[in-house]
Design a protein around this motif. Structure first.
Motif, short mmCIF file in Angstrom:
data_model
loop_
_atom_site.label_atom_id
_atom_site.label_comp_id
_atom_site.label_asym_id
_atom_site.label_seq_id
_atom_site.Cartn_x
_atom_site.Cartn_y
_atom_site.Cartn_z
N ILE A 81 0.82 -1.21 0.00
CA ILE A 81 0.00 0.00 0.00
C ILE A 81 0.86 1.26 0.00
N ARG A 82 2.18 1.08 0.00
CA ARG A 82 3.05 2.25 -0.06
C ARG A 82 2.95 2.92 -1.43
N GLU A 83 3.01 4.25 -1.43
CA GLU A 83 2.86 5.00 -2.67
C GLU A 83 4.04 4.80 -3.61
N ASP A 84 5.18 4.42 -3.08
CA ASP A 84 6.37 4.26 -3.93
C ASP A 84 6.54 2.83 -4.44
N VAL A 85 5.56 1.97 -4.20
CA VAL A 85 5.65 0.56 -4.60
C VAL A 85 4.64 0.28 -5.71
N MET A 86 5.13 -0.25 -6.83
CA MET A 86 4.27 -0.68 -7.93
C MET A 86 4.21 -2.20 -7.94
N PHE A 87 3.00 -2.74 -7.91
CA PHE A 87 2.77 -4.19 -7.84
C PHE A 87 2.38 -4.72 -9.21
N PRO B 85 -7.84 -4.00 -2.22
CA PRO B 85 -7.10 -3.93 -3.50
C PRO B 85 -6.99 -2.51 -4.04
N LEU B 86 -7.95 -1.66 -3.71
CA LEU B 86 -7.92 -0.28 -4.20
C LEU B 86 -6.74 0.50 -3.64
N GLN B 87 -6.15 -0.01 -2.56
CA GLN B 87 -5.02 0.68 -1.95
C GLN B 87 -3.68 0.32 -2.62
N ILE B 88 -3.70 -0.64 -3.54
CA ILE B 88 -2.45 -1.18 -4.10
C ILE B 88 -2.25 -0.68 -5.52
N ARG B 89 -1.17 0.03 -5.75
CA ARG B 89 -0.83 0.48 -7.11
C ARG B 89 -0.40 -0.73 -7.94
N GLY B 90 -1.07 -0.94 -9.08
CA GLY B 90 -0.72 -2.04 -9.96
C GLY B 90 -1.51 -3.31 -9.71
N TYR B 91 -2.48 -3.25 -8.79
CA TYR B 91 -3.27 -4.46 -8.51
C TYR B 91 -3.94 -4.98 -9.79
#
Length: 651
Positions: free
Chosen positions: A525-531, A555-561
């Protein structure tokens, strides 16, 4: 900068090209050469009919070792009333292939005579007797190859336009010829272009691409009967490309200008063709292979050389060869174009297609029960391995926007249809151990073809009767047991077996030395992490969602989910390329691409097999390998794998 003149239908593009070829006098055989008969002529195409100069055999020849005689002289021979013939007067010894005496009309095999000496006693040396005794008659011309049995002088041995096989060469020689006229091999120049390209064998760096399209194209040319000449890589400079194209035109019958056919700032192919000749087509409604160029280059003597601008993506390049080059070479060689064997098969999943293009879809195919199935592979134009894996091509014609799952389609096969009967079809979750399994099964005469659609997709395929087995790792969040509940849910009433396969560790794949210090799912959920995620229905994604729920993470909190891949290795590739910072997958995928791995969970991966196939000989080698020490050791060496359950029937 080049532009697409227009995106025209394939048949119209071919018509323009054929009209230009006809105007240039290039719509038939390029030339003829008469060559000495040798094994090197296999695959060449005859330009003249071959008529027999002599008969074969050109005399009456013995077909067996024995004695030549008149059949009338032994007509009454019986076991109780044998006939004796004097050697030299009534019978003559002959070996196979010897000419018969003019008075003889039959040969009795040596094993069917009793050789007698001057006293009428049986001899051990049956080839030099004084007389022979026969206890059975034989009809005229028994064991004789009469003159012209194989070939009669003046008869047609081979027609023109015939592709020479080894046996054809023997027939030509037997007919009295030592030379034969064949069509000249077309000379094809292959010009790879691109500043980013490097030769095979050179060290690879970011931004540099190994140039192998010319290798594939040259091999195609050779397979189809031409001579290929691979030029060195030409950088993306108009003047250099123009110089090389003009040079190739003077020495070749056809130019394949690879890459630079699109509409980018360094795509000079269309401009060069316009400057040196006539640009007939730039952009064909075919996928993959859209930016094809067709044109004619003017030579210094006023004649013309056809040129085909081949797209740079590997799949587009290879299919351009099949669509445009092979039929042209066939015409120049005087043979029919290649016609692949076609079968009708049922498509295993829905496909969408651009309505204005002829869509060439790569598929794997196999027989499951009484139906032939086709499962689509990756459609990326740069995925050369999709052609390696493909059993054939399904062409969705322009105007068709796709096909539904279960639709009947025509498959143009790349392999003999009988191989499909030895194919084990696997649709479901991807696992690296299945790649190893495919390698080992080859020694048993079996092919394992996989379509990676996730665990749920595999169970759906089983429900439809569209696969022999499905890899599955679906966790029941209520009981904590893998696969049993999912089988009951998706396959109610169906008789299936569950074969224990492997336990494997799932965790986060991160870049080497973990530059963003990712420790667990809470870091997603960190803003600097792309999943990067797995596709819907994949067991890995279901496991992720379950664990996120336990942690209270949406899942909405995860960038790249919503960024999805279909295999563990594809997830690893996304992380290795920098497109994502992490993804959930297996340890073996991390090791394969030199990534770091943060272990999180252990899961069970099993094979779900319909009961009818669990007893089928087709899958017997798979079950044998589950107990094979060498195969088990190979899987056990994969990082994060436990094979203690492999081969154990769970249900």
């Amino acid at each position: 900068m080049s532009i697409y003149l227009q995106d025209i239908p394939l048949n119209e593009a071919l018509a323009r090209f054929e009209q230009a070829l006809e105007s240039a006098g290039l719509n038939g055989i390029l030339g003829e050469e008469t060559l000495e008969l040798s094994e090197n002529l296999v695959g060449r195409v005859t330009t003249q009919p071959v008529w027999a100069r002599i008969s074969s055999p050109h005399y009456h020849a013995a077909a067996m070792d024995g004695f030549a005689l008149r059949a009338e002289d032994v007509a009454g021979a019986m076991p109780t009333s044998p006939v004796i013939l004097t050697v030299g007067q009534q019978a003559v010894y002959v070996d196979t292939g010897d000419p018969l005496p003019l008075w003889a009309n039959a040969v009795v095999p040596i094993e069917n005579v009793e050789a007698l000496d001057e006293n009428g006693q049986i001899m051990t040396d049956a080839r030099c007797p004084r007389s022979i005794r026969l206890r059975a008659g034989l009809p005229p011309w028994s064991h004789v190859r009469p003159m012209g049995e194989d070939i009669v002088a003046t008869q047609l041995v081979l027609p023109s336009g015939h592709i020479l096989r080894p046996v054809d060469l023997g027939a030509v020689a037997a007919a009295g010829h030592d030379r034969i006229s064949v069509s000249r091999k077309p000379r094809v120049a292959i010009l790879p272009t691109g500043t980013e390209l490097i030769e095979i064998g050179q060290p690879v760096e970011t931004g540099r691409i190994i140039e192998f399209n010319s290798l594939v194209l040259a091999a195609q040319i050779r397979l189809w009967g031409g001579e290929a000449f691979r030029y060195p890589i030409t950088p993306d400079e108009n003047a250099l490309i123009r110089q090389r194209v003009q040079e190739a035109a003077e020495q070749s019958d056809l130019i394949l200008l690879n890459a630079g056919s699109s509409a980018g700032s360094e795509d000079f192919s269309a401009v060069v063709v316009q400057e040196l000749g006539d640009l007939l087509v730039h952009g064909v409604a075919v996928r993959p292979g859209h930016p094809v160029i067709l044109g004619m280059i003017r030579r210094k003597n006023g004649s013309q050389c056809p040129i085909i601008g081949v797209p740079g993506y590997p799949v587009s390049a290879a299919l351009t060869g099949e669509i445009f080059v092979e039929p042209l070479l066939a015409r120049w060689l005087g043979r029919p174009p290649y016609q692949p064997i076609e079968i009708e098969a049922k498509m295993t999943r829905k496909l969408t297609s651009p309505p204005g293009d002829d869509d060439y879809v790569r598929v794997v195919a196999g027989r499951v029960g009484d139906q032939l199935l086709a499962a689509p592979l990756s459609r990326g134009a740069g995925v050369i391995t999709s052609l390696v894996r493909a059993d054939g091509i399904v062409v969705l014609p322009r105007g068709v926007q796709g096909v539904e799952a279960g639709s009947r389609v025509r498959v143009r096969l790349y392999r003999p249809p009988e191989e499909l009967n030895q194919t084990i079809f696997a649709i479901g979750s991807h696992d690296i151990s299945l790649d190893l399994l495919a390698q080992y099964l080859a020694a048993y005469g079996r092919r394992l073809v996989s379509a990676n659609v996730g665990s749920q997709g595999g169970l759906v395929a089983l429900r439809r009767g569209e696969t022999h087995l499905a890899g599955c790792h679906l966790l029941d969040t209520q009981s904590g047991v893998y696969n049993l509940a999912a089988v009951q849910q998706y396959l109610p009433g169906q008789k299936v077996r569950i074969l224990g396969w492997v336990n494997r560790v799932q965790g986060l794949l991160v870049a080497k030395r973990n530059p963003k210090n990712i420790e667990g799912l809470q870091d997603l959920i960190r803003e600097d992490v792309m999943f990067v995620n797995r596709q819907r229905g994949a067991g890995t994604r279901i496991l992720l969602d379950y664990q996120l729920g336990l942690l209270g993470i949406s899942p909405l909190q995860i960038r790249g989910y919503d960024q999805e891949e279909y295999t563990h290795l594809a997830v690893a590739a996304a992380v290795a390329s920098g497109r994502a910072d992490c993804g959930l997958g297996i340890a073996a995928a991390a090791v394969a691409l030199d990534l770091d791995f943060i272990p999180l969970f252990e899961e069970e991966y099993d094979l779900i097999i319909p009961a009818i196939y669990a007893e089928d000989d087709l899958l017997r080698p798979l079950f044998d390998l589950a107990a094979d020490g060498s195969f088990r050791a190979a899987v056990g060496q994969l990082p994060g794998y436990d094979i203690s359950r492999m081969g154990r029937w769970i249900q």
